[in-house]
Design an enzyme around this catalytic site. Sequence first.
Site, short mmCIF file in Angstrom:
data_model
loop_
_atom_site.label_atom_id
_atom_site.label_comp_id
_atom_site.label_asym_id
_atom_site.label_seq_id
_atom_site.Cartn_x
_atom_site.Cartn_y
_atom_site.Cartn_z
N ILE A 207 84.03 75.38 28.12
CA ILE A 207 83.87 74.04 27.52
C ILE A 207 82.83 74.09 26.39
O ILE A 207 83.08 73.63 25.28
CB ILE A 207 83.46 73.00 28.59
CG1 ILE A 207 84.56 72.84 29.64
CG2 ILE A 207 83.15 71.66 27.93
CD1 ILE A 207 84.17 72.01 30.84
N ALA B 96 77.95 67.76 32.02
CA ALA B 96 77.99 68.81 33.05
C ALA B 96 78.07 68.21 34.45
O ALA B 96 79.16 67.96 34.98
CB ALA B 96 76.78 69.71 32.89
N GLU C 232 77.72 58.80 41.58
CA GLU C 232 79.04 58.54 41.01
C GLU C 232 79.92 57.82 42.02
O GLU C 232 79.71 57.94 43.23
CB GLU C 232 79.70 59.86 40.57
CG GLU C 232 78.95 60.55 39.43
CD GLU C 232 79.73 61.67 38.77
OE1 GLU C 232 80.82 62.03 39.26
OE2 GLU C 232 79.26 62.17 37.73
N HIS D 97 82.74 59.90 34.42
CA HIS D 97 83.19 61.27 34.72
C HIS D 97 84.68 61.43 34.39
O HIS D 97 85.49 61.76 35.25
CB HIS D 97 82.91 61.61 36.20
CG HIS D 97 82.90 63.09 36.47
ND1 HIS D 97 82.14 63.68 37.45
CD2 HIS D 97 83.58 64.11 35.89
CE1 HIS D 97 82.35 64.98 37.46
NE2 HIS D 97 83.23 65.27 36.51
N GLY E 222 85.71 63.30 31.60
CA GLY E 222 85.83 64.35 30.59
C GLY E 222 87.20 65.01 30.56
O GLY E 222 87.81 65.17 29.51
#
Length: 309
Positions: A148, A231, A261, A280, A282
């Site tokens: 990434i 991350a 989360e 979250h 991504g």
Amino acid sequence: MRLLIASQIDGGAEAELRSRHDVVSRIGASEPDLAEAARDRHAIVFRSGVSLGAPVLHAPDLRLLVRAGSGLDNLDMQTVSARGIELRRVPGPGAQAVAELTFAHLLALARQLPRADRLLREGHWAKGELDAYNLHGKTLGVIGLGSIGSRVAELGRAWGMRVIGCVDRPSDPRRLEFARRGIELLADCGDVLEQADFVTIHVPLVPSTRGLIGSAELARMKPTAFLVNMARGGVVDEGALLTALTEGRLAGAGLDTHVREGEGADSPLASLPNVTLTPHIGAATIAAQREIGRQVVAIVDGFSREHSL
Ligand code: MLT
């Protein structure tokens, strides 16, 4: 094969799995519920947002774990090894999606998009009030140049940025390889923090990276710099980040990953105007999830054939 799907995966992939296997689905269930559901399962498919500890992994028939993505911080690796459970990951397809969302945060921060949008909806024409910066010509610092991070670095080059970065074990061959792609590998992540106008973080959450960016590291950044964490929440000390932002020691921050989360988990940074927050997501593009799903199906089908399950 008897399969437990513990996280949402591509709908087409789930339908294919259901057509050939005995599938039970418990999306985002608590660990005790997963342990109960896993009791007679041969395999579990999972992503972030669930916790797979010893109670789940002691399911007697469990032979295979399929991580529909990359991170392993929600998995008790000791029990996985002790029980000889096969672990397969699908890290590749999400990299481009995560790299693109990194740039969404960088641009939103550099151009104050959330504030511009909010003010316009409130009927206020804020032209002239929004300080804004080009990415072009700025220094992008990438902490962690894996699949990434190195994709983010390449995109940074395409935007005309100077790109610097650091890795766990720098070496001359790696330095040369990155240099060929226009990326400067520095020996020390601290130097990356000091030199960059935009810092993005792309390391796994392991004991050595927990709290990697705390108050001492934030103090090394320029007060005009922006920090983006793609991350894991635990990599950045959110309390230290909140202090740095409220004291004006950092220009802004973007976070896709958070210490807390899930539904109802509010970020301590949510009240700050110079912070962008996403839940979250991504790797959550249709293309990435479709390809991850395709590979998950291939892994499950292959294992089922090989072991006659
Ligand atoms: C990953 O590690 O692959 C990402 O966190 C995506 C996810 O599982 O949601």
